[in-house]
Design an enzyme around this catalytic site. Structure first.
Site, mmCIF file in Angstrom:
data_model
loop_
_atom_site.group_PDB
_atom_site.id
_atom_site.type_symbol
_atom_site.label_atom_id
_atom_site.label_comp_id
_atom_site.label_asym_id
_atom_site.label_seq_id
_atom_site.Cartn_x
_atom_site.Cartn_y
_atom_site.Cartn_z
ATOM 1 N N LEU A 200 -0.772 -9.475 6.941
ATOM 2 C CA LEU A 200 -2.054 -9.796 7.563
ATOM 3 C C LEU A 200 -3.071 -10.256 6.527
ATOM 4 O O LEU A 200 -3.733 -11.288 6.666
ATOM 5 C CB LEU A 200 -2.556 -8.559 8.303
ATOM 6 C CG LEU A 200 -3.916 -8.693 8.976
ATOM 7 C CD1 LEU A 200 -3.862 -9.706 10.117
ATOM 8 C CD2 LEU A 200 -4.423 -7.340 9.474
ATOM 9 N N GLU A 201 -3.157 -9.456 5.495
ATOM 10 C CA GLU A 201 -4.085 -9.812 4.419
ATOM 11 C C GLU A 201 -3.744 -11.181 3.846
ATOM 12 O O GLU A 201 -4.614 -12.011 3.609
ATOM 13 C CB GLU A 201 -3.990 -8.791 3.282
ATOM 14 C CG GLU A 201 -4.522 -7.442 3.627
ATOM 15 C CD GLU A 201 -4.080 -6.401 2.601
ATOM 16 O OE1 GLU A 201 -4.092 -5.222 2.924
ATOM 17 O OE2 GLU A 201 -3.704 -6.814 1.466
ATOM 18 N N LEU A 202 -2.459 -11.306 3.668
ATOM 19 C CA LEU A 202 -2.014 -12.542 3.038
ATOM 20 C C LEU A 202 -2.371 -13.747 3.899
ATOM 21 O O LEU A 202 -2.942 -14.724 3.415
ATOM 22 C CB LEU A 202 -0.502 -12.483 2.817
ATOM 23 C CG LEU A 202 0.096 -13.688 2.114
ATOM 24 C CD1 LEU A 202 -0.468 -13.796 0.697
ATOM 25 C CD2 LEU A 202 1.598 -13.601 2.075
ATOM 26 N N LYS B 201 0.803 -1.234 0.000
ATOM 27 C CA LYS B 201 0.000 0.000 0.000
ATOM 28 C C LYS B 201 0.829 1.274 0.000
ATOM 29 O O LYS B 201 0.371 2.335 -0.424
ATOM 30 C CB LYS B 201 -0.940 -0.034 1.192
ATOM 31 C CG LYS B 201 -2.048 -1.011 0.831
ATOM 32 C CD LYS B 201 -2.789 -1.553 1.994
ATOM 33 C CE LYS B 201 -3.530 -2.788 1.574
ATOM 34 N NZ LYS B 201 -2.675 -3.968 1.523
#
Ligand SMILES: *[C@@H]1O[C@H](CO)[C@@H](O)[C@H](O)[C@H]1NC(C)=O
Ligand SMILES: *[C@@H]1O[C@H](CO)[C@@H](O)[C@H](O)[C@H]1NC(C)=O
Ligand SMILES: *[C@@H]1O[C@H](CO)[C@@H](O)[C@H](O)[C@H]1NC(C)=O
Ligand SMILES: *[C@@H]1O[C@H](CO)[C@@H](O)[C@H](O)[C@H]1NC(C)=O
Ligand SMILES: *[C@@H]1O[C@H](CO)[C@@H](O)[C@H](O)[C@H]1NC(C)=O
Ligand SMILES: *[C@@H]1O[C@H](CO)[C@@H](O)[C@H](O)[C@H]1NC(C)=O
Length: 537
Positions: free
Chosen positions: A450-452, A379
């Site tokens: 985290l997303e991963l 990001k």
């Protein structure tokens, strides 16, 4: 009878002759004054070598009984081996003769004919022969029994000398009829003897009639196909006025499909007639099958018949050309199938996309999810990763959302700042159908972990989401990538060729669309642009 007697007469023994024929006949006619001999046939070999002592000769007649012959009996008689020789035979020699070797006894009856006064031959000693006119007439004066003792041979016709070469070979004419006499001169002990052999030649009419005969087997099966025509060919060798015809059934005689015709007969080189008659049957139907059609040749003396039967021709199970064609079709079909399979493999993506478009499939309607894909990306906007940032935030939504009607979840855009980020992300991923990971070098370094992890959990454990990995950096270059990501099926990994315009990545977009859930797009927004992106390279 006369013939054999004549031969006997001609076979007069000559002293030096080694090849005297033995005499089977028991009744013998001879003419006086000619040399003559008697010789039994098949005498069993004597026990001891003294042959003259073993072979004994006897002469007898009805009144006086038998007396043994010896060299003193007559100066004209000589014994040589098994042979009794007369030089020459005279009227007084007439009678019955015996030869005896051991128990082997033979006897002959000798008839001595007076020498004719006004003829060169005795009519009693004439043989007869019929010769067809125009056929070869052959007369040759030969007498092997005399051998080299003959020093002159003369041929007479009706007692007139006709030839110094005692031979005739010609085509017989009626004028050739007559008595032909061969006179052989034989010298014995300084004396000359004549031996006469006479044949009565009669020239007869040409025997032109032959026995008529049809060629080929007596019954011939002819294979026919229904609806076709057939010609039955009957050929024969016959005489000019012989009958030659077909026998057909009554119902066939008025049938226009059954016709009979004759071929012009031909004379063969042997003067015989070769003729053919043909029975033609048109438009064959069942009623002509298994019927005997007889062809006959006949005259007063003989008849010959041949039968023809029409039978249905056996059609082979698979005609050759059909088999070949079938094989070709099978081979071509196989080749085509293989090609189709290969093309399907190569163009799988295109085909699936095409199918989705045609079928208007939409797998997004019933699963209760909000987003088609959650886009996970780095990001932070750094100069070194600006490209993937732009890709995730601009290019992806532009193509997938604007052109293909997908709804993406892009953190920066769709997540309200300030909330519980962890829960929020987790629920967003749960609400998404795909997890698009834009993988770059520094991807894992930041909050994307985290997303991963959440996404991987969903994908691998819950199996509720499918991962699409877009590599900006090859995964192998990223040291701390979770092993599960490395095991991702290769077709789920797309490589973005950075730098080029979207159109240069047609294949990429197609594969991306293929990995995205099927969604009916109605209508295709900015159609022209969509075509642009997906236009074939
Ligand atoms: C044959 O036999 C007879 C007596 O039987 C005799 O006189 C004669 O010499 C014999 N001849 C030969 C060749 O042996
Ligand atoms: C010879 O042949 C003719 C015709 O066949 C016959 O008339 C005649 O009697 C024959 N002569 C003798 C001697 O057989
Ligand atoms: C046949 O032979 C004898 C002697 O062997 C001889 O005297 C005579 O002239 C011959 N005749 C002919 C025709 O040759
Ligand atoms: C034999 O025949 C010839 C003619 O061919 C004749 O001159 C001769 O006298 C005959 N001989 C006897 C023995 O008949
Ligand atoms: C009939 O068969 C014969 C021989 O068997 C042949 O010579 C003749 O040409 C044939 N005719 C036809 C019309 O086939
Ligand atoms: C042909 O001959 C056979 C006997 O050989 C006979 O049974 C048949 O009826 C004949 N066919 C005709 C059509 O005359």
């Amino acid at each position: 009878m006369y013939h054999e007697e004549l031969i006997l007469i001609l076979c007069v023994l000559v002293v030096k002759s080694a090849s005297k024929s033995c005499i089977h006949r028991s009744k013998i006619h001879v003419v006086e004054g000619e040399p003559f001999y008697l010789k039994p046939c098949d005498v069993s070999t004597p026990v001891h070598k003294n042959e003259t002592a073993t072979m004994r000769w006897f002469k007898g007649n009805a009144s006086h009984g038998y007396r043994e012959l010896n060299t003193r009996s007559s100066p004209r008689i000589t014994f040589r081996g098994y042979t009794l020789e007369f030089w020459p035979v005279e009227l007084e020699d007439e009678g019955t003769y015996f030869s005896q070797v051991g128990n082997d006894r033979r006897n002959w009856t000798l008839n001595v004919t007076k020498k004719p006064k006004h003829s060169c031959f005795s009519e009693k000693l004439v043989t007869s022969r019929d010769v067809e006119v125009k056929k070869s007439l052959r007369i040759a004066c030969e007498n092997p029994n005399y051998g080299e003792l003959i020093n002159d041979t003369t041929l007479y016709k009706n007692c007139k000398e006709i030839s110094k070469t005692p031979k005739i070979l010609k085509d017989a004419e009626f004028g050739d009829e007559g008595y032909y006499s061969c006179v052989f001169s034989v010298y014995h002990n300084g004396k000359q003897y004549n031996i006469t052999k006479t044949v009565n030649i009669t020239v007869i009419e040409e025997n032109s009639k032959i026995t008529p005969a049809i060629f080929g087997s007596k019954c011939e099966k002819v294979g026919v196909e229904l609806g076709k025509d057939v010609e039955l060919n009957c050929s024969a060798l016959l005489n000019e006025h012989d009958l030659f015809y077909w026998s057909i059934r009554k119902e066939d005689s008025s049938d226009p499909n059954v016709q009979e015709y004759k071929k012009e007969p031909m004379w063969t080189s042997e003067g015989k007639l070769h003729a053919s008659i043909i029975l033609r049957i048109q438009k064959i139907t069942e009623k002509y099958l298994d019927v005997l059609y007889n062809c006959t040749v006949a005259n007063e003396e003989a008849t010959d018949t041949k039968s023809f039967v029409l039978v249905r021709k056996e059609t082979p199970d698979i005609p050759g050309h059909v088999f070949t064609r079938g094989l070709t079709v099978v081979v071509l079909t196989s080749v085509a199938a293989v090609c189709v399979v290969i093309l399907c493999v190569i163009y799988k993506v295109d085909l699936v996309l095409f199918y989705r478009r045609i079928a208007e499939r939409d797998e997004t309607l019933t699963d209760g999810k909000t987003y088609d894909a959650f886009v996970s990306y780095l990001k932070e906007c750094h100069p070194e990763n600006g490209e993937e940032y732009a890709f995730a935030v601009e290019t992806l939504p532009r193509v997938l959302e604007k052109q293909f009607g997908y709804k993406l979840c892009i953190f920066e855009r769709d997540v309200m700042p300030g909330g519980a980020v962890v829960d929020e992300i987790h629920s967003l991923i749960e609400k998404s159908r795909r997890l698009i990971i834009v993988l770059s070098k520094s991807y894992l370094a930041n909050g994307t972990r985290l997303e991963l992890e959440s996404g991987l959990h969903e994908a691998l454990v819950e199996r509720k989401i499918k991962i699409i990995l877009i590599e900006f950096t090859p995964a192998s270059n990223i040291p701390i990538l979770p092993p599960s990501l490395k095991l991702l099926k290769s077709y789920r990994v797309l490589k973005w060729k950075a730098g080029g315009p979207p159109t240069s990545n047609t294949r990429f977009w197609k594969r991306l669309l293929y990995l995205m859930p099927a969604k009916a797009v109605k209508p295709w927004r900015e159609e022209s642009e969509a075509q642009h992106v997906l236009s074939a390279p």
